[in-house]
Design a protein around this motif. Structure first.
Motif, PDB file in Angstrom:
ATOM      1  N   ALA A 119       0.834  -1.201   0.000  1.00  0.00           N
ATOM      2  CA  ALA A 119       0.000   0.000   0.000  1.00  0.00           C
ATOM      3  C   ALA A 119       0.871   1.254   0.000  1.00  0.00           C
ATOM      4  CB  ALA A 119      -0.927  -0.012   1.220  1.00  0.00           C
ATOM      5  N   GLN A 120       1.902   1.271   0.812  1.00  0.00           N
ATOM      6  CA  GLN A 120       2.797   2.428   0.863  1.00  0.00           C
ATOM      7  C   GLN A 120       3.496   2.648  -0.471  1.00  0.00           C
ATOM      8  OE1 GLN A 120       5.174   1.153   4.164  1.00  0.00           O
ATOM      9  NE2 GLN A 120       3.734   1.894   5.703  1.00  0.00           N
TER      10      GLN A 120
ATOM     11  N   SER B  70      -8.867  -5.945  10.588  1.00  0.00           N
ATOM     12  CA  SER B  70      -8.579  -4.969  11.627  1.00  0.00           C
ATOM     13  C   SER B  70      -8.816  -3.549  11.119  1.00  0.00           C
ATOM     14  CB  SER B  70      -7.117  -5.115  12.084  1.00  0.00           C
ATOM     15  OG  SER B  70      -6.768  -4.110  12.998  1.00  0.00           O
ATOM     16  N   MET B  71      -9.940  -2.959  11.486  1.00  0.00           N
ATOM     17  CA  MET B  71     -10.273  -1.614  11.016  1.00  0.00           C
ATOM     18  C   MET B  71      -9.352  -0.561  11.615  1.00  0.00           C
ATOM     19  SD  MET B  71     -12.157  -0.042   8.930  1.00  0.00           S
ATOM     20  CE  MET B  71     -12.868   1.573   8.551  1.00  0.00           C
ATOM     21  N   ASP B  72      -8.923  -0.756  12.853  1.00  0.00           N
ATOM     22  CA  ASP B  72      -8.053   0.229  13.496  1.00  0.00           C
ATOM     23  C   ASP B  72      -6.749   0.401  12.715  1.00  0.00           C
ATOM     24  OD1 ASP B  72      -9.942   0.618  15.423  1.00  0.00           O
ATOM     25  OD2 ASP B  72      -8.957  -0.605  16.944  1.00  0.00           O
ATOM     26  N   LYS B  73      -6.125  -0.716  12.355  1.00  0.00           N
ATOM     27  CA  LYS B  73      -4.868  -0.651  11.610  1.00  0.00           C
ATOM     28  C   LYS B  73      -5.070  -0.042  10.235  1.00  0.00           C
ATOM     29  CE  LYS B  73      -2.459  -4.538  13.805  1.00  0.00           C
ATOM     30  NZ  LYS B  73      -1.812  -5.863  13.564  1.00  0.00           N
ATOM     31  N   LEU B  74      -6.177  -0.396   9.591  1.00  0.00           N
ATOM     32  CA  LEU B  74      -6.457   0.142   8.264  1.00  0.00           C
ATOM     33  C   LEU B  74      -6.650   1.652   8.301  1.00  0.00           C
ATOM     34  CD1 LEU B  74      -8.983  -2.477   6.841  1.00  0.00           C
ATOM     35  CD2 LEU B  74      -6.579  -2.201   6.202  1.00  0.00           C
TER      36      LEU B  74
ATOM     37  N   ALA C 136      -2.061   7.753   7.333  1.00  0.00           N
ATOM     38  CA  ALA C 136      -0.634   7.991   7.142  1.00  0.00           C
ATOM     39  C   ALA C 136      -0.261   8.128   5.672  1.00  0.00           C
ATOM     40  CB  ALA C 136       0.173   6.862   7.778  1.00  0.00           C
ATOM     41  N   LEU C 137      -1.024   7.477   4.798  1.00  0.00           N
ATOM     42  CA  LEU C 137      -0.674   7.472   3.376  1.00  0.00           C
ATOM     43  C   LEU C 137      -1.022   8.776   2.674  1.00  0.00           C
ATOM     44  CD1 LEU C 137      -1.698   3.868   2.277  1.00  0.00           C
ATOM     45  CD2 LEU C 137       0.597   4.756   2.745  1.00  0.00           C
TER      46      LEU C 137
ATOM     47  N   ARG D 180      -9.060   4.702   0.985  1.00  0.00           N
ATOM     48  CA  ARG D 180     -10.263   4.271   1.690  1.00  0.00           C
ATOM     49  C   ARG D 180     -10.026   2.977   2.453  1.00  0.00           C
ATOM     50  NH1 ARG D 180     -16.064   3.488  -1.423  1.00  0.00           N
ATOM     51  NH2 ARG D 180     -17.400   3.480   0.425  1.00  0.00           N
ATOM     52  N   ALA D 181     -10.515   2.928   3.693  1.00  0.00           N
ATOM     53  CA  ALA D 181     -10.420   1.719   4.510  1.00  0.00           C
ATOM     54  C   ALA D 181     -11.777   1.029   4.542  1.00  0.00           C
ATOM     55  CB  ALA D 181      -9.969   2.077   5.927  1.00  0.00           C
TER      56      ALA D 181
END
Length: 253
Positions: free
Chosen positions: A29-30, A45-49, A55-56, A61-62
């Protein structure tokens, strides 16, 4: 949620990465974001997404997804389709539990099959409708799927299934969808850190991400790396059993 800001370039690639919360998926993704792509990032894991999306930077979109749950994947696909066609869908979600087959918990084995193989099947059925004509669908196998490796147990079996699935799809969707296979070797992630053996050719997630992008942008069906590991395993897989199985037994010892 959509990250705020506008794209600095017109018509960016739209890419859905499934299994993007950490490891290879997050690194990929990065790398794609740095190239100007517009990303849909999915995992359980929605929190990590959400943190990764923020950050990106712009327009990422998550969308939470559990690939073992077909309804979850269908719901995510319907949501994503509202924003127009995708250029690529990359399925990386996987579970891993090293050890001998006799020691594996049956419930854990069933979950690995559901995520790795059945999840890839769900993506293979649902994702093509989201892609533009000629868009790319990439499934993630593994060098562990080339041949049944010691301590590869059910993980190796599921990845062998994914390789076969990708091969079938390549023929079935020819002329409509560009089906690709990704076969990583050992990559330093949360999953491989559970291994209690030396991992030849160990790569960083960032290096793996660059290898994947290079491969997906080429004309090759399979992207496999590092070649100093993958090529010997490919050779081992085509040997007759009378030659290959004794070599595998040496790995056990």
């Amino acid at each position: 949620m959509w990250c705020k800001w506008n794209w600095p370039m017109p018509n960016p690639e739209r890419i859905w990465i499934i299994g993007a919360s950490d490891g290879i998926g997050a690194a990929l993704a990065q790398a794609f974001a740095a190239r100007g792509a517009e990303l849909v990032l999915s995992a359980r894991s929605m929190d990590k997404l959400t943190s990764l999306c923020a950050a990106l930077g712009p327009n990422h979109r998550a969308v939470p997804v559990d690939v073992a749950n077909r309804a979850s994947l269908e719901q995510a696909a319907a949501q994503i389709a509202q924003s127009g066609p995708l250029d690529r869908v990359i399925m990386l979600a996987a579970l891993y539990d090293p050890g001998q087959i006799s020691a594996l918990d049956p419930n854990a084995a069933a979950e690995i099959v559901q995520v790795n193989l059945t999840g890839s099947f769900h993506v293979a059925q649902i994702a093509p409708a989201l892609l533009r004509p000629g868009g790319q669908l990439a499934l993630c196998g593994s060098v562990a799927g080339y041949i049944g490796l010691p301590q590869g147990q059910i993980y190796s079996a599921t990845k062998a299934g994914v390789i076969s699935l990708a091969q079938s799809l390549r023929s079935e969707l020819a002329g409509r969808i560009d089906v690709r296979l990704i076969s990583p070797g050992f990559v330093d992630t949360r999953l491989t850190r559970r291994n209690d053996f030396a991992m030849p050719g160990l790569m960083t997630p960032d290096s793996a991400a660059q290898a994947i992008i290079k491969g997906l942008n080429s004309r090759r069906f399979e992207t496999h790396f590092p070649r100093r590991l993958t090529l010997p395993l490919k050779l081992l897989a085509v040997l007759p059993y009378w030659a290959a199985l004794p070599l595998l037994r040496r790995l056990v010892r």
